[in-house]
Scaffold this active site. Sequence first.
Site, PDB file in Angstrom:
ATOM      1  N   HIS A  82       0.844  -1.201   0.000  1.00  0.00           N
ATOM      2  CA  HIS A  82       0.000   0.000   0.000  1.00  0.00           C
ATOM      3  C   HIS A  82       0.872   1.242   0.000  1.00  0.00           C
ATOM      4  O   HIS A  82       1.978   1.244   0.534  1.00  0.00           O
ATOM      5  CB  HIS A  82      -0.906   0.028   1.238  1.00  0.00           C
ATOM      6  CG  HIS A  82      -2.106  -0.835   1.109  1.00  0.00           C
ATOM      7  ND1 HIS A  82      -3.206  -0.472   0.379  1.00  0.00           N
ATOM      8  CD2 HIS A  82      -2.378  -2.063   1.599  1.00  0.00           C
ATOM      9  CE1 HIS A  82      -4.108  -1.426   0.433  1.00  0.00           C
ATOM     10  NE2 HIS A  82      -3.630  -2.413   1.165  1.00  0.00           N
ATOM     11  N   LYS A 152      23.074 -16.350  10.394  1.00  0.00           N
ATOM     12  CA  LYS A 152      24.329 -17.090  10.182  1.00  0.00           C
ATOM     13  C   LYS A 152      24.382 -17.608   8.764  1.00  0.00           C
ATOM     14  O   LYS A 152      23.365 -17.712   8.075  1.00  0.00           O
ATOM     15  CB  LYS A 152      24.494 -18.221  11.192  1.00  0.00           C
ATOM     16  CG  LYS A 152      23.521 -19.369  11.028  1.00  0.00           C
ATOM     17  CD  LYS A 152      23.652 -20.400  12.125  1.00  0.00           C
ATOM     18  CE  LYS A 152      24.622 -21.489  11.764  1.00  0.00           C
ATOM     19  NZ  LYS A 152      24.717 -22.556  12.726  1.00  0.00           N
TER      20      LYS A 152
END
Length: 154
Positions: A82, A152
Amino acid sequence: MSRNISGNIGLLIRFIMLKNLAKSCGDNVSIHEGVFLKSIKTISFGNNISIHSMCYIDGSGVLDIGNDVSIAHATTIMTTSHTWEDQNTPIKYNPAPKKSVLIKDDVWIASGCRILSGITINSRSIVAAGAVVNKNVPSNCIVGGIPAKVIKQV
């Protein structure tokens, strides 16, 4: 109608519908019961894909899902958003731009994730449960959090 049919019959019916309605659909694609697919004609499915219950998948702005992808339950993938720039128009009536989403090969999206429009999730990556992905995800890593960040390398 076929969204809520359980078991192997439901999986088969949804697969046949994908083969006929999606932009493209590979082999071994399982859409579990309770999945909502919006604008299926602009969604491409690779091979060996599973999308689990209670997912909302929006293909309005084009969605490409690669091979060997698993999308866990209650995940949302959006290809629209939006805007709020026009101050004279309520936000809900402002334009909703469409941006494609690309999910490359060998990706696991854990439960309850939100993938926002315009995102690429690169290969061999994991999106941790509950993450909100608003930026591209590099290859070979785990991302998590709100907003999602690299946790990670894998």
